[in-house]
Enzyme design. Sequence first.
Site, short mmCIF file in Angstrom:
data_model
loop_
_atom_site.label_atom_id
_atom_site.label_comp_id
_atom_site.label_asym_id
_atom_site.label_seq_id
_atom_site.Cartn_x
_atom_site.Cartn_y
_atom_site.Cartn_z
N HIS A 153 5.21 4.15 12.65
CA HIS A 153 5.36 4.11 11.19
C HIS A 153 6.32 5.24 10.83
O HIS A 153 5.94 6.41 10.82
CB HIS A 153 3.98 4.33 10.55
CG HIS A 153 3.97 4.34 9.06
ND1 HIS A 153 3.14 3.52 8.32
CD2 HIS A 153 4.66 5.08 8.15
CE1 HIS A 153 3.33 3.77 7.03
NE2 HIS A 153 4.24 4.71 6.91
N CYS B 274 4.06 9.23 1.30
CA CYS B 274 2.72 9.79 1.13
C CYS B 274 2.70 10.77 -0.04
O CYS B 274 3.48 11.74 -0.04
CB CYS B 274 2.27 10.49 2.41
SG CYS B 274 0.68 11.32 2.26
N HIS C 174 9.09 7.14 8.33
CA HIS C 174 9.68 7.34 7.01
C HIS C 174 11.14 7.76 7.19
O HIS C 174 11.50 8.39 8.18
CB HIS C 174 8.89 8.38 6.21
CG HIS C 174 7.60 7.84 5.69
ND1 HIS C 174 7.46 7.30 4.44
CD2 HIS C 174 6.38 7.71 6.29
CE1 HIS C 174 6.22 6.87 4.27
NE2 HIS C 174 5.54 7.11 5.38
N ASN D 201 9.77 4.27 3.40
CA ASN D 201 9.65 3.74 4.75
C ASN D 201 10.95 3.08 5.19
O ASN D 201 11.85 2.85 4.39
CB ASN D 201 8.54 2.67 4.78
CG ASN D 201 7.17 3.25 4.57
OD1 ASN D 201 6.51 3.68 5.50
ND2 ASN D 201 6.71 3.26 3.32
N ARG E 3 0.83 -1.20 0.00
CA ARG E 3 0.00 0.00 0.00
C ARG E 3 0.87 1.26 0.00
O ARG E 3 1.00 1.93 -1.01
CB ARG E 3 -0.95 -0.02 1.21
CG ARG E 3 -2.11 0.98 1.12
CD ARG E 3 -1.78 2.35 1.64
NE ARG E 3 -1.27 2.36 2.99
CZ ARG E 3 -0.78 3.44 3.58
NH1 ARG E 3 -0.71 4.60 2.93
NH2 ARG E 3 -0.31 3.39 4.82
N ASP E 4 1.51 1.55 1.11
CA ASP E 4 2.33 2.75 1.22
C ASP E 4 3.51 2.69 0.25
O ASP E 4 3.90 3.69 -0.35
CB ASP E 4 2.84 2.89 2.66
CG ASP E 4 3.47 4.24 2.95
OD1 ASP E 4 4.27 4.72 2.13
OD2 ASP E 4 3.18 4.81 4.01
#
Length: 299
Positions: free
Chosen positions: A206, A239, A208, A248, A12-13
């Site tokens: 989470h 994002c 980055h 990430n 997803r990300d």
Amino acid sequence: MKKIVIHEVGMRDGLQPEKEIVPLETKIKWCEKLIEANVDIIQIGSFVHPVKVPQMATTDDIFRHFQEKKPKNTILSCLVLNEKGMERGMAVGADMYCMGVSASETHSKKNTGMTTDEALTRIISMAKLAMESSLAVQVSVQSAFGCGFEGKIPYERVYSIIDKYLNAGIKQISLADTAGHAYPEQVTEMFSKIKKMDPDVVLTCHFHNTYGLGMANIYAAIQAGVTNFETAFGGMGGCPFTKVAAGNVSTEDFVYYLQKQNLRDDININLLIETANMASEFFKRPLSGYVYKINNPTS
């Protein structure tokens, strides 16, 4: 030490900012590798409008594929932004529903078209609805450690959002470093404070890796008692609605670190490396992770 839980968000990300669309069959193959690697949770995708995030157009199809081949030991999660997204997730059998609000007003409006307060009211209502249906829910505070548009985010703004989550009976909460501004001392302070707000809260982080502090922040979070971590194969992601979309922390880098301490030896790091290599070959460029570039990292 409690078990460290890995929530793999590369599907997803990791993929959402990529302009080259990954075919459905390829996405399924990558998911199968992650399942075989024994990752705890895999975020298959987000239920958003395909015009807004074209890479997520096949999310429903991937979930349908795994409805018939449900993994025994892996939770399949999704990101939802609204009630329609939840309905789509329930229709295809998603196991876990992730949803959240941004502590940054600017990021919130760019990401959802709503103010933080408007988004928070909606997300709490959605989370309660999901919990009433006995669905697993994780809520988040995005831009919790800083914002690419606004800079520093007051800690009290983050704590206020978390307090509202806790008062609504939501116990699984993630802090997302959307812009990659977090640093270890800040991570320790914020997670320690939240633990005092409710010792029973299940915390996820989470990070980055915008400024190269991702792994240092993870170490600080572990020391503060955090047990759940969202990472992405190859260090992919970012994002698309923040100022600088950096990747990430790499899942295989994190697992390498854990296994050096004899933790999570049940995860097959070589299969994670294979997944990162397949993604690197598909996009025809090196990814930001480190471990996947080494032939035999365990030697």
